[in-house]
Scaffold this motif. Sequence first.
Motif, PDB file in Angstrom:
ATOM      1  N   SER A 178      29.548 -19.417 -11.496  1.00 33.00           N
ATOM      2  CA  SER A 178      28.061 -19.373 -11.225  1.00 33.00           C
ATOM      3  C   SER A 178      27.995 -18.490  -9.999  1.00 33.00           C
ATOM      4  O   SER A 178      26.974 -17.493  -9.909  1.00 33.00           O
ATOM      5  N   VAL A 179      28.761 -18.693  -9.051  1.00 34.99           N
ATOM      6  CA  VAL A 179      28.823 -17.368  -8.004  1.00 34.99           C
ATOM      7  C   VAL A 179      28.928 -16.117  -8.501  1.00 34.99           C
ATOM      8  O   VAL A 179      28.262 -15.083  -7.832  1.00 34.99           O
ATOM      9  N   ARG A 180      29.966 -15.940  -9.391  1.00 39.21           N
ATOM     10  CA  ARG A 180      30.301 -14.710 -10.039  1.00 39.21           C
ATOM     11  C   ARG A 180      28.716 -14.156 -10.591  1.00 39.21           C
ATOM     12  O   ARG A 180      28.581 -12.986 -10.325  1.00 39.21           O
ATOM     13  N   LYS A 181      28.183 -14.961 -11.367  1.00 37.54           N
ATOM     14  CA  LYS A 181      26.843 -14.633 -11.932  1.00 37.54           C
ATOM     15  C   LYS A 181      25.900 -13.931 -11.062  1.00 37.54           C
ATOM     16  O   LYS A 181      25.040 -13.195 -11.059  1.00 37.54           O
ATOM     17  N   GLN A 182      25.665 -14.908  -9.880  1.00 39.52           N
ATOM     18  CA  GLN A 182      24.603 -14.661  -8.834  1.00 39.52           C
ATOM     19  C   GLN A 182      25.121 -13.370  -8.127  1.00 39.52           C
ATOM     20  O   GLN A 182      24.161 -12.579  -7.859  1.00 39.52           O
ATOM     21  N   LEU A 183      26.131 -13.107  -7.658  1.00 43.04           N
ATOM     22  CA  LEU A 183      26.621 -11.905  -7.125  1.00 43.04           C
ATOM     23  C   LEU A 183      26.259 -10.829  -7.966  1.00 43.04           C
ATOM     24  O   LEU A 183      25.947  -9.648  -7.522  1.00 43.04           O
ATOM     25  N   ALA A 184      26.749 -10.808  -9.126  1.00 40.51           N
ATOM     26  CA  ALA A 184      26.487  -9.764 -10.252  1.00 40.51           C
ATOM     27  C   ALA A 184      25.104  -9.284 -10.167  1.00 40.51           C
ATOM     28  O   ALA A 184      25.012  -7.998 -10.419  1.00 40.51           O
ATOM     29  N   ARG A 185      24.294 -10.159 -10.479  1.00 39.90           N
ATOM     30  CA  ARG A 185      22.762 -10.033 -10.641  1.00 39.90           C
ATOM     31  C   ARG A 185      22.344  -8.986  -9.324  1.00 39.90           C
ATOM     32  O   ARG A 185      21.203  -8.194  -9.618  1.00 39.90           O
ATOM     33  N   ILE A 186      22.850  -9.201  -8.191  1.00 42.64           N
ATOM     34  CA  ILE A 186      22.412  -8.642  -6.926  1.00 42.64           C
ATOM     35  C   ILE A 186      23.311  -7.513  -6.410  1.00 42.64           C
ATOM     36  O   ILE A 186      23.123  -7.151  -5.392  1.00 42.64           O
ATOM     37  N   THR A 187      24.053  -7.003  -7.231  1.00 49.90           N
ATOM     38  CA  THR A 187      25.116  -5.856  -6.834  1.00 49.90           C
ATOM     39  C   THR A 187      25.001  -4.898  -7.930  1.00 49.90           C
ATOM     40  O   THR A 187      24.115  -4.104  -8.198  1.00 49.90           O
ATOM     41  N   SER A 188      26.038  -4.866  -8.957  1.00 50.30           N
ATOM     42  CA  SER A 188      26.248  -3.974  -9.848  1.00 50.30           C
ATOM     43  C   SER A 188      25.342  -4.270 -11.290  1.00 50.30           C
ATOM     44  O   SER A 188      25.261  -3.353 -11.993  1.00 50.30           O
ATOM     45  N   GLY A 189      24.955  -5.473 -11.257  1.00 53.69           N
ATOM     46  CA  GLY A 189      24.249  -5.850 -12.696  1.00 53.69           C
ATOM     47  C   GLY A 189      25.355  -6.339 -13.558  1.00 53.69           C
ATOM     48  O   GLY A 189      24.787  -6.651 -14.651  1.00 53.69           O
ATOM     49  N   ASN A 190      26.562  -6.185 -13.435  1.00 52.06           N
ATOM     50  CA  ASN A 190      27.613  -6.267 -14.445  1.00 52.06           C
ATOM     51  C   ASN A 190      28.617  -7.318 -14.037  1.00 52.06           C
ATOM     52  O   ASN A 190      29.555  -7.001 -13.173  1.00 52.06           O
ATOM     53  N   PRO A 191      28.524  -8.475 -14.668  1.00 50.21           N
ATOM     54  CA  PRO A 191      29.662  -9.517 -14.430  1.00 50.21           C
ATOM     55  C   PRO A 191      31.120  -9.108 -14.666  1.00 50.21           C
ATOM     56  O   PRO A 191      31.800  -9.734 -14.030  1.00 50.21           O
ATOM     57  N   ASP A 192      31.213  -8.169 -15.574  1.00 47.56           N
ATOM     58  CA  ASP A 192      32.640  -7.824 -15.943  1.00 47.56           C
ATOM     59  C   ASP A 192      33.400  -6.874 -14.594  1.00 47.56           C
ATOM     60  O   ASP A 192      34.473  -6.402 -14.611  1.00 47.56           O
ATOM     61  N   ASP A 193      32.336  -6.630 -13.786  1.00 47.43           N
ATOM     62  CA  ASP A 193      33.072  -6.035 -12.320  1.00 47.43           C
ATOM     63  C   ASP A 193      33.587  -7.123 -11.487  1.00 47.43           C
ATOM     64  O   ASP A 193      34.049  -6.562 -10.365  1.00 47.43           O
ATOM     65  N   ILE A 194      33.340  -8.213 -11.835  1.00 48.59           N
ATOM     66  CA  ILE A 194      34.021  -9.381 -10.952  1.00 48.59           C
ATOM     67  C   ILE A 194      34.959 -10.474 -11.475  1.00 48.59           C
ATOM     68  O   ILE A 194      34.660 -10.964 -12.766  1.00 48.59           O
ATOM     69  N   LEU A 195      36.083 -10.759 -10.864  1.00 39.88           N
ATOM     70  CA  LEU A 195      37.077 -11.553 -11.449  1.00 39.88           C
ATOM     71  C   LEU A 195      37.021 -13.010 -10.861  1.00 39.88           C
ATOM     72  O   LEU A 195      36.985 -12.847  -9.420  1.00 39.88           O
ATOM     73  N   ALA A 196      36.525 -14.051 -11.655  1.00 41.25           N
ATOM     74  CA  ALA A 196      36.572 -15.496 -10.984  1.00 41.25           C
ATOM     75  C   ALA A 196      37.793 -16.150 -11.186  1.00 41.25           C
ATOM     76  O   ALA A 196      38.279 -16.232 -12.387  1.00 41.25           O
ATOM     77  N   ILE A 197      38.298 -16.844 -10.154  1.00 40.63           N
ATOM     78  CA  ILE A 197      39.738 -17.593 -10.395  1.00 40.63           C
ATOM     79  C   ILE A 197      39.391 -18.817  -9.732  1.00 40.63           C
ATOM     80  O   ILE A 197      39.212 -19.054  -8.576  1.00 40.63           O
TER      81      ILE A 197
END
Length: 219
Positions: free
Chosen positions: A27-46
Motif C-alpha cells: 500500500s505504501v509502495r502504491k501511494q508513493l508511486a502515485r505521487i512520484t514517478s507514477g510507476n510502481p515498478d520503480d519501487i521495490l517493496a520488501i
Amino acid sequence: MRREPLPLSRPLIILNGYHAWAGVVESVRKQLARITSGNPDDILAISFMDQTCFDAQRQRVLDETDRWVGLSTPVDIVAHSMGGLVGRFCGVSNHPDGRTLHIERLYTLASPHRGATLANIATPDATARGMRAGSDFLKALDAAPTTIRRLITFTHAKDPVVGAHNTSLHNEHPRWCSGSRVLSHFSVAHNPIVLATIARELRNEPPLFDWLPSPLPAT
C-alpha cells in the motif's frame, strides 16, 4: 504531484515492519508511486513476515536488491518501524560478509532507533530481543560505520508500541505530528503529510512547509 509525475533520482526501496502483512508495504509502495514517478515498478517493496532475526532480514534485502538493481547502485529507502533498523543494518559498511547497500537517504517512520517500548515487555524472537532498549544489536548498530548519507526520522507523538521518544537517534529529535487516536504507530506509514513530505524530497522539489526535527511534547 499525481498530475505531474517526475522520475525518481534513484531506485526506491520500501521496508516493512515487524512481522507485518505484505499488503501494508504494498500500500505504501502504491501511494508513493502515485505521487512520484507514477510507476510502481520503480519501487521495490520488501516484507519480513516469516523472518525472526535481523541477519535474515538483512540478507533478504541485500539479495532482492542485488537481483533488482545490483548492490553498487545507490538507493533511497523508506522504512516503517522495525524496517528502519533493517535499513540501517544493510548500510553497515564493515559487515563480515563484505556486502552493503549504498543508501543516499533513509526515511524511517516510527522506527525504534533507541528500542521499542513493547520489546521491554514481550520478546518472542531474536528480532524482538534486538529491539529492546540497550540491546547488543542496537549498541553495535549505533557504533558501526555506515554508507547512509542522510537519515531522516518521522514519528507520531502518540505511539505506545515503540514510544515516540525512541524514534530518533540518541541526542536527536524526529520530525513529528500528533498522530491518530488509535493505531497511531501503524498509521504513520499512511499519513498523507509524511508521505507528501518524503515524496517532495524524492522528486527533488522544495518542501511545502518547513518541518524540522523538534522536541516531542511532554507526556
